[in-house]
Design an enzyme around this catalytic site. Structure first.
Site, PDB file in Angstrom:
ATOM      1  N   GLY A 169       2.795   2.454   5.117  1.00  0.00           N
ATOM      2  CA  GLY A 169       3.830   1.466   5.508  1.00  0.00           C
ATOM      3  C   GLY A 169       4.638   1.833   6.759  1.00  0.00           C
ATOM      4  N   GLY A 203       0.813  -1.203  -0.029  1.00  0.00           N
ATOM      5  CA  GLY A 203      -0.115   0.035  -0.054  1.00  0.00           C
ATOM      6  C   GLY A 203       0.688   1.167   0.025  1.00  0.00           C
ATOM      7  N   GLU A 234       5.429  -3.374   0.731  1.00  0.00           N
ATOM      8  CA  GLU A 234       5.733  -3.163  -0.610  1.00  0.00           C
ATOM      9  C   GLU A 234       4.901  -1.660  -0.896  1.00  0.00           C
ATOM     10  OE1 GLU A 234       4.299  -6.979  -2.827  1.00  0.00           O
ATOM     11  OE2 GLU A 234       5.588  -5.900  -4.377  1.00  0.00           O
ATOM     12  N   CYS A 263       1.967   0.619  -8.751  1.00  0.00           N
ATOM     13  CA  CYS A 263       3.004   1.046  -7.762  1.00  0.00           C
ATOM     14  C   CYS A 263       4.488   1.243  -8.668  1.00  0.00           C
ATOM     15  CB  CYS A 263       3.345   0.223  -6.611  1.00  0.00           C
ATOM     16  SG  CYS A 263       3.716  -1.758  -7.188  1.00  0.00           S
ATOM     17  N   THR A 286       2.937   4.448   0.966  1.00  0.00           N
ATOM     18  CA  THR A 286       4.285   4.722   1.651  1.00  0.00           C
ATOM     19  C   THR A 286       4.252   5.156   3.105  1.00  0.00           C
ATOM     20  OG1 THR A 286       5.363   4.819  -0.141  1.00  0.00           O
ATOM     21  CG2 THR A 286       6.540   5.775   1.802  1.00  0.00           C
TER      22      THR A 286
HETATM   23  P1  NAD Z   1      -3.185   2.577   1.607  1.00  0.00           P
HETATM   24  O1  NAD Z   1      -1.926   2.646   2.339  1.00  0.00           O
HETATM   25  O2  NAD Z   1      -4.274   3.789   1.709  1.00  0.00           O
HETATM   26  O3  NAD Z   1      -4.150   1.463   1.956  1.00  0.00           O
HETATM   27  C1  NAD Z   1      -3.468  -0.024   1.690  1.00  0.00           C
HETATM   28  C2  NAD Z   1      -4.261  -0.863   2.858  1.00  0.00           C
HETATM   29  O4  NAD Z   1      -3.844  -0.368   4.281  1.00  0.00           O
HETATM   30  C3  NAD Z   1      -5.814  -0.948   2.620  1.00  0.00           C
HETATM   31  O5  NAD Z   1      -6.247  -2.059   3.047  1.00  0.00           O
HETATM   32  C4  NAD Z   1      -6.255   0.046   3.922  1.00  0.00           C
HETATM   33  O6  NAD Z   1      -7.259  -0.051   4.669  1.00  0.00           O
HETATM   34  C5  NAD Z   1      -4.950  -0.515   4.879  1.00  0.00           C
HETATM   35  N1  NAD Z   1      -4.560   0.642   6.071  1.00  0.00           N
HETATM   36  C6  NAD Z   1      -4.735   1.855   5.797  1.00  0.00           C
HETATM   37  N2  NAD Z   1      -4.224   2.536   7.203  1.00  0.00           N
HETATM   38  C7  NAD Z   1      -3.959   1.410   8.004  1.00  0.00           C
HETATM   39  C8  NAD Z   1      -3.344   1.475   9.330  1.00  0.00           C
HETATM   40  N3  NAD Z   1      -3.085   2.524   9.787  1.00  0.00           N
HETATM   41  N4  NAD Z   1      -3.144   0.208   9.757  1.00  0.00           N
HETATM   42  C9  NAD Z   1      -3.498  -0.814   9.095  1.00  0.00           C
HETATM   43  N5  NAD Z   1      -3.870  -0.728   7.897  1.00  0.00           N
HETATM   44  C10 NAD Z   1      -4.009   0.155   7.213  1.00  0.00           C
HETATM   45  O7  NAD Z   1      -2.987   2.434   0.052  1.00  0.00           O
HETATM   46  P2  NAD Z   1      -4.093   2.366  -1.136  1.00  0.00           P
HETATM   47  O8  NAD Z   1      -4.485   4.002  -1.550  1.00  0.00           O
HETATM   48  O9  NAD Z   1      -4.888   1.316  -1.145  1.00  0.00           O
HETATM   49  O10 NAD Z   1      -3.044   2.048  -2.186  1.00  0.00           O
HETATM   50  C11 NAD Z   1      -2.075   2.765  -3.003  1.00  0.00           C
HETATM   51  C12 NAD Z   1      -0.694   2.720  -2.521  1.00  0.00           C
HETATM   52  O11 NAD Z   1      -0.404   1.484  -2.612  1.00  0.00           O
HETATM   53  C13 NAD Z   1       0.233   3.463  -3.585  1.00  0.00           C
HETATM   54  O12 NAD Z   1       0.987   4.452  -2.926  1.00  0.00           O
HETATM   55  C14 NAD Z   1       0.949   2.303  -4.158  1.00  0.00           C
HETATM   56  O13 NAD Z   1       1.955   2.932  -4.810  1.00  0.00           O
HETATM   57  C15 NAD Z   1       0.895   1.167  -3.269  1.00  0.00           C
HETATM   58  N6  NAD Z   1       1.158   0.062  -3.771  1.00  0.00           N
HETATM   59  C16 NAD Z   1       2.380  -0.619  -3.921  1.00  0.00           C
HETATM   60  C17 NAD Z   1       2.519  -1.751  -4.376  1.00  0.00           C
HETATM   61  C18 NAD Z   1       3.774  -2.457  -4.303  1.00  0.00           C
HETATM   62  O14 NAD Z   1       3.759  -3.661  -4.713  1.00  0.00           O
HETATM   63  N7  NAD Z   1       4.822  -1.830  -4.021  1.00  0.00           N
HETATM   64  C19 NAD Z   1       1.353  -2.407  -5.099  1.00  0.00           C
HETATM   65  C20 NAD Z   1       0.033  -1.933  -5.114  1.00  0.00           C
HETATM   66  C21 NAD Z   1      -0.058  -0.566  -4.408  1.00  0.00           C
END
Ligand code: NAD
Length: 407
Positions: A231, A226, A248, A282, A228
């Site tokens: 993360g 998800g 990731e 990503c 950065t």
């Molecule tokens: P996001 O970080 O907002 O959400 C991802 C997940 O994390 C969701 O399930 C969300 O509910 C959960 N989440 C959010 N806050 C949390 C917390 N405090 N504790 C635990 N879980 C939590 O990201 P998004 O908007 O869903 O996705 C977009 C991002 O993901 C982009 O920055 C993209 O680059 C990245 N991404 C990376 C890869 C990779 O392989 N490197 C692949 C796909 C997406």
């Protein structure tokens, strides 16, 4: 459609009975109602996953585990069309892509990791004295998997398959914007012969359902894909229980075109690299660095390749680019476009679409300076920043001038 959590092999409502709606990105209309999970639901899911880890799953030997995981891939392929439709409607991606990539590659992931189940072995280590020193690889226990919305089914598969191959059980918290295909993994794994409780799926928002999973002392590891910032938050929170963490995260990846390239192929490749899956990738090639002497010819070809991409209904054959995932995300991308113009970059084509669906047309900016937001921040949408360079050294320096390190 109405979905609940998948816990202990059956659908279960939230303890709070709360729900939330998820829209269909192409129309903005409600597509499904889902259970809104919180710490109580996570607690129930982890307890069940722990019981399954110590119970039925621990008695399945690695060879049988391999056969079961392989069957998951087979069941996915049997349901390919239905899953592709669900993925396209829920996530806004062209059906043709879901059919060709997301679903079959998820099946492939289970087939691949099935082969690992009976090939995990330890070491023998020569030591001083009359001792036999060796390591045995054992499963961790309950693994928490948290996924984003851009390739929900495939990314869930990439977390679940290796975790199961190693003998773990999994609690999955899919992204709230696109959870439907992930939820179908519950019945799919059951049909393949996975014991109840080995895969638990809790839906809901990050702060309410994701964070308790990260904090839970009964979860041995978190695998997260998800944003950065999320993360970083997860890594900090996981320190509280000394969990293992795999992350990731985001990217701002460059493609580089030199003057001696096949410009037709390079421009087509560059357009595909940034606009595939609406740029919600990503590893999207969101920066394009072009040797100055061929900037004009590259832009011409890039524009032609981009104009040839059909933006529209993801269910229609021929559509290359669907809507973005949500109204919030469309507005976020619109913000990047507006600020890039305000900063002095030139919009060659593209922009935010009209209507109820969350459309943004593939957008190309030229004259992007390395200090501009568009050169530095991840948009996660169909917006390309084109920059010119004169020397190889300058190209490498520009490419490396990013905090991200993905592709
Ligand atoms: P996001 O970080 O907002 O959400 C991802 C997940 O994390 C969701 O399930 C969300 O509910 C959960 N989440 C959010 N806050 C949390 C917390 N405090 N504790 C635990 N879980 C939590 O990201 P998004 O908007 O869903 O996705 C977009 C991002 O993901 C982009 O920055 C993209 O680059 C990245 N991404 C990376 C890869 C990779 O392989 N490197 C692949 C796909 C997406």
């Amino acid at each position: 459609m109405h979905y609940q959590h998948w816990i202990d092999g059956r659908w279960q409502p939230s303890a709070s009975n709360l729900t939330f709606d998820t829209p269909e990105p192409a129309t903005g209309a409600r597509l499904a109602t889902l259970a809104r999970g919180d710490a109580t639901d996570v607690e129930r899911a982890v307890a069940g996953a722990k019981a399954a880890f110590h119970g039925a799953w621990s008695r399945v030997d690695p060879h049988e585990r391999a056969r079961i995981i392989w069957r998951i891939g087979d069941v996915i392929l049997e349901r390919l069309e239905e899953l592709a439709v669900l993925e396209a409607r829920d996530g806004g991606k062209p059906l043709a892509n879901a059919r060709a990539i997301d679903i079959p590659r998820a099946a492939e992931t289970f087939h691949y990791f099935a082969g690992w189940a009976d090939k995990l072995q330890g070491d023998t280590i020569p030591v001083r004295g009359p001792y036999l020193n060796y390591t045995v690889r054992e499963p961790l226990g309950v693994v928490g998997a948290i996924t984003p919305w851009n390739f929900p089914f495939l990314l869930a598969a990439r977390k679940i398959a290796p975790a199961l191959a190693c003998g773990n059980t999994v609690v999955l918290k899919p992204a709230e914007q696109a959870s439907l295909s992930s939820l179908e993994l519950g019945p799919i794994l059951k049909a393949a012969g996975v014991p109840d409780g080995v895969l638990q799926i809790v839906t809901g928002f990050g702060a309410e359902a994701g964070a308790p999973l990260v904090d839970h002392p009964g979860v041995a590891k978190i695998s997260f894909t998800g944003g950065t910032d999320t993360g970083k938050r997860i890594m900090r929170a996981a320190a509280g229980t000394l969990k293992k963490v795999s992350l990731e995260l985001g990217g701002k990846s460059p493609n580089i075109i030199f003057a001696d390239a096949d410009l037709d192929a390079a421009a087509k490749g560059a357009a595909r690299a940034v606009f595939y899956n609406q740029g919600e990738i990503c590893t999207a090639g969101s920066r394009l660095l072009v040797e100055r002497s061929v900037l004009g010819p590259v832009l011409e070809r890039l524009e032609a390749a981009t104009r040839a991409m059909v933006v529209g209904d993801p269910m229609q054959s021929g559509t290359g680019i669907g809507p973005l995932i949500s109204a919030e995300h469309r507005d976020r991308v619109a913000g990047f476009i507006g600020r890039a113009e305000a900063a002095g970059a030139t919009r060659l084509l593209g922009g935010v679409g009209e209507g109820a669906g969350y459309f943004v047309h593939p957008t190309v900016f030229t004259g992007v300076g390395p200090e501009m937001e568009l050169a530095r921040e991840e948009v996660f949408g169909p917006v390309l920043a084109v920059m010119a360079f004169d020397t190889l050294e300058e190209a490498v320096a520009l490419a490396d001038a990013t905090d991200y390190g993905l592709a």
